[in-house]
Scaffold this active site. Sequence first.
Site, PDB file in Angstrom:
ATOM      1  N   ASP A   1      28.253  64.858  39.808  1.00  0.00           N
ATOM      2  CA  ASP A   1      29.128  63.758  39.387  1.00  0.00           C
ATOM      3  C   ASP A   1      28.965  63.411  37.913  1.00  0.00           C
ATOM      4  O   ASP A   1      29.054  62.266  37.526  1.00  0.00           O
ATOM      5  CB  ASP A   1      28.887  62.523  40.258  1.00  0.00           C
ATOM      6  CG  ASP A   1      27.472  61.989  40.103  1.00  0.00           C
ATOM      7  OD1 ASP A   1      26.612  62.739  39.589  1.00  0.00           O
ATOM      8  OD2 ASP A   1      27.239  60.836  40.483  1.00  0.00           O
TER       9      ASP A   1
ATOM     10  N   ASP B   1      22.464  37.189  26.603  1.00  0.00           N
ATOM     11  CA  ASP B   1      21.510  36.984  25.513  1.00  0.00           C
ATOM     12  C   ASP B   1      20.707  38.278  25.284  1.00  0.00           C
ATOM     13  O   ASP B   1      20.585  38.773  24.166  1.00  0.00           O
ATOM     14  CB  ASP B   1      20.585  35.830  25.934  1.00  0.00           C
ATOM     15  CG  ASP B   1      19.550  35.480  24.890  1.00  0.00           C
ATOM     16  OD1 ASP B   1      19.878  35.506  23.692  1.00  0.00           O
ATOM     17  OD2 ASP B   1      18.406  35.173  25.290  1.00  0.00           O
TER      18      ASP B   1
ATOM     19  N   HIS C   1      24.550  35.050  16.595  1.00  0.00           N
ATOM     20  CA  HIS C   1      23.962  35.447  17.876  1.00  0.00           C
ATOM     21  C   HIS C   1      24.550  34.652  19.062  1.00  0.00           C
ATOM     22  O   HIS C   1      25.112  35.246  19.977  1.00  0.00           O
ATOM     23  CB  HIS C   1      22.438  35.354  17.803  1.00  0.00           C
ATOM     24  CG  HIS C   1      21.754  35.398  19.121  1.00  0.00           C
ATOM     25  ND1 HIS C   1      21.803  36.499  19.956  1.00  0.00           N
ATOM     26  CD2 HIS C   1      21.028  34.467  19.791  1.00  0.00           C
ATOM     27  CE1 HIS C   1      21.121  36.235  21.066  1.00  0.00           C
ATOM     28  NE2 HIS C   1      20.647  35.005  20.994  1.00  0.00           N
TER      29      HIS C   1
ATOM     30  N   GLU D   1      15.935  24.790  21.935  1.00  0.00           N
ATOM     31  CA  GLU D   1      14.636  25.364  21.625  1.00  0.00           C
ATOM     32  C   GLU D   1      14.384  25.495  20.125  1.00  0.00           C
ATOM     33  O   GLU D   1      13.277  25.272  19.657  1.00  0.00           O
ATOM     34  CB  GLU D   1      14.483  26.741  22.285  1.00  0.00           C
ATOM     35  CG  GLU D   1      13.015  27.118  22.359  1.00  0.00           C
ATOM     36  CD  GLU D   1      12.792  28.558  22.763  1.00  0.00           C
ATOM     37  OE1 GLU D   1      13.785  29.251  23.051  1.00  0.00           O
ATOM     38  OE2 GLU D   1      11.636  28.975  22.770  1.00  0.00           O
ATOM     39  N   ASP D   2      15.402  25.855  19.378  1.00  0.00           N
ATOM     40  CA  ASP D   2      15.177  26.217  17.978  1.00  0.00           C
ATOM     41  C   ASP D   2      15.675  25.214  16.945  1.00  0.00           C
ATOM     42  O   ASP D   2      15.537  25.450  15.748  1.00  0.00           O
ATOM     43  CB  ASP D   2      15.867  27.567  17.675  1.00  0.00           C
ATOM     44  CG  ASP D   2      15.177  28.713  18.396  1.00  0.00           C
ATOM     45  OD1 ASP D   2      14.030  28.523  18.822  1.00  0.00           O
ATOM     46  OD2 ASP D   2      15.792  29.781  18.530  1.00  0.00           O
TER      47      ASP D   2
ATOM     48  N   HIS E   1      22.951  27.969  23.699  1.00  0.00           N
ATOM     49  CA  HIS E   1      21.750  28.327  24.443  1.00  0.00           C
ATOM     50  C   HIS E   1      20.449  28.277  23.649  1.00  0.00           C
ATOM     51  O   HIS E   1      19.391  28.084  24.227  1.00  0.00           O
ATOM     52  CB  HIS E   1      21.907  29.698  25.135  1.00  0.00           C
ATOM     53  CG  HIS E   1      21.638  30.874  24.244  1.00  0.00           C
ATOM     54  ND1 HIS E   1      22.609  31.444  23.452  1.00  0.00           N
ATOM     55  CD2 HIS E   1      20.499  31.583  24.019  1.00  0.00           C
ATOM     56  CE1 HIS E   1      22.071  32.449  22.787  1.00  0.00           C
ATOM     57  NE2 HIS E   1      20.799  32.563  23.111  1.00  0.00           N
TER      58      HIS E   1
HETATM   59 MN    MN Z   1      19.228  33.834  22.291  1.00  0.00          MN
END
Ligand code: MN
Length: 518
Positions: A263, A143, A47, A75-76, A71
């Site tokens: 269009d 993300d 990811h 947090e994880d 990123h």
């Molecule tokens: Mn993420």
Amino acid sequence: MEKREVLRLAREVYDEDQLAELEHAIAYATEKHMGQKRRSGKPYITHPLAVAYNLIEWDMDVDSVLAGVLHDTVEDTPATLAEIESFFGRDVAFLVDGVTKISQARAGMRDLESYLPQTKDNLSKLLIAVSQDVRVLIIKLSDRLHNLQTLQYMPKEKQHKIARESLEVFAPMADRLGMGRVRIQIEDLAFHYLEPKEYERLQNLLKKRLGKSTRKLGTVRLDVEKELTKQGLEFEVNGRVKSIYSLHRKLKKVDGNMDDIYDLMALRVIVRDNEACYRVLGILHGMYQPMIARIKDYIAIPKPNGYQSIHTTVITPNEQIVEFQIRTQEMHDYAERGLAASFHYHDQKGSKAYAKNQLMSQLPAELQWITQMQEVATRIREGEDISDDQLNIDLFGNRIFVYSPRGDIYNLPEGALPLDFAYLVHSDIGNRAYSFRVNGNIHAFDKPLHNGDVVEVTTRKTGQAKPTWQELVTTTHARSKLRMQLRKAGLLQAITGAAAIIREKAVRKKKTKKSKDN
Ligand code: MN
């Protein structure tokens, strides 16, 4: 996404040092995410790698790409910001922190949703509040895009929720940043989950129609190419097909009548410079009958998100209606990649240390809203109460351009009033405003401005802002400047809204249950 795919793409863009940093970040994140899996069953690291891959494709600077790789680590995983700063520098740590704060605060927000019903507004507010650096938003978009691309592994209910939020918050955000291609990707993916039947119906409809018109369009294209060559122009012509979601939106406007959409497919002519754009316009109008009402010069007056091009719709001798979009290569890049493209150019200028403030001050007039957004962010952080309505108007409403008598361009939300303009020019001009002239005519304080208006403010030396003016401003910027002045003059008491307290709670709430795949 595999590590080698990311590195292969990165090699085309970054230098040796930067590549080494990228490899380091990938190794670090891989180790930290070791053993974690996505809902798809794939290793979690796929990811962040996909997020980084998008960012490289969008031509972002290398710090953003590193932050993309990292990123989700803070947090994880046991990774800490301090460690990230020591390995990858303060700038990268700052970006990772921004992305982390968004998801942490959102976790808190989910618990509050029962008594804060306007989640769309709250989410927008949140995104802005923590995004001091617009690159955080761009990383968040990447993300979100990957999470949408892997949404099939989520439970139905969650799919729906994420898709809706993407359409309501993230797609407009991409649009605001001028990132047209990402906006379309997000919209079409999300729409497919929200209204799968309608999506398929439109897809088939589009296919059928295009089958017929592509052949006919081929003839027009050849004729145009021949004529442009004859006129000695250097150019490139290609076709663009309307996206499913924008077709859906347009159909709503024309009561579902496909024949009113001109269009579905447009021909795009890309030339060297502005002058050539106008020459092409002249040549096309010499060849075909233009539909006057549909000529749009977004080169002279760019769209509020910075988009530039000339659009014209013509009728061919055999009654075919064809839209042309004429632009330079730079305009094309901007239309596709938007603000992201400017980070690349900035990077190329060789300044390795990213000067955020410098870049921000270089933003074109049509992106002034970013600076305004950051002001709002600062004030939210300082605890000022900004209503959801207020923020919504500023960020997601349509924008207009107005001019000072000297020709300076100012970007305001649609429905803005003269005082909004005055405060945008300078708070002193706002405070001392006495009367307004718009396009030469006296203009009331409560009458909205329109796109293209030339606004002149008459001030009085002894002028003083009045409490009643609070009804006569619509932007957060003007409201805040006005309140500041009123407070200073003792005409307004300091406010402590209950909403501010709730928000504090929302943001401070410690990490709660985390959802996977974030
Ligand atoms: Mn993420």
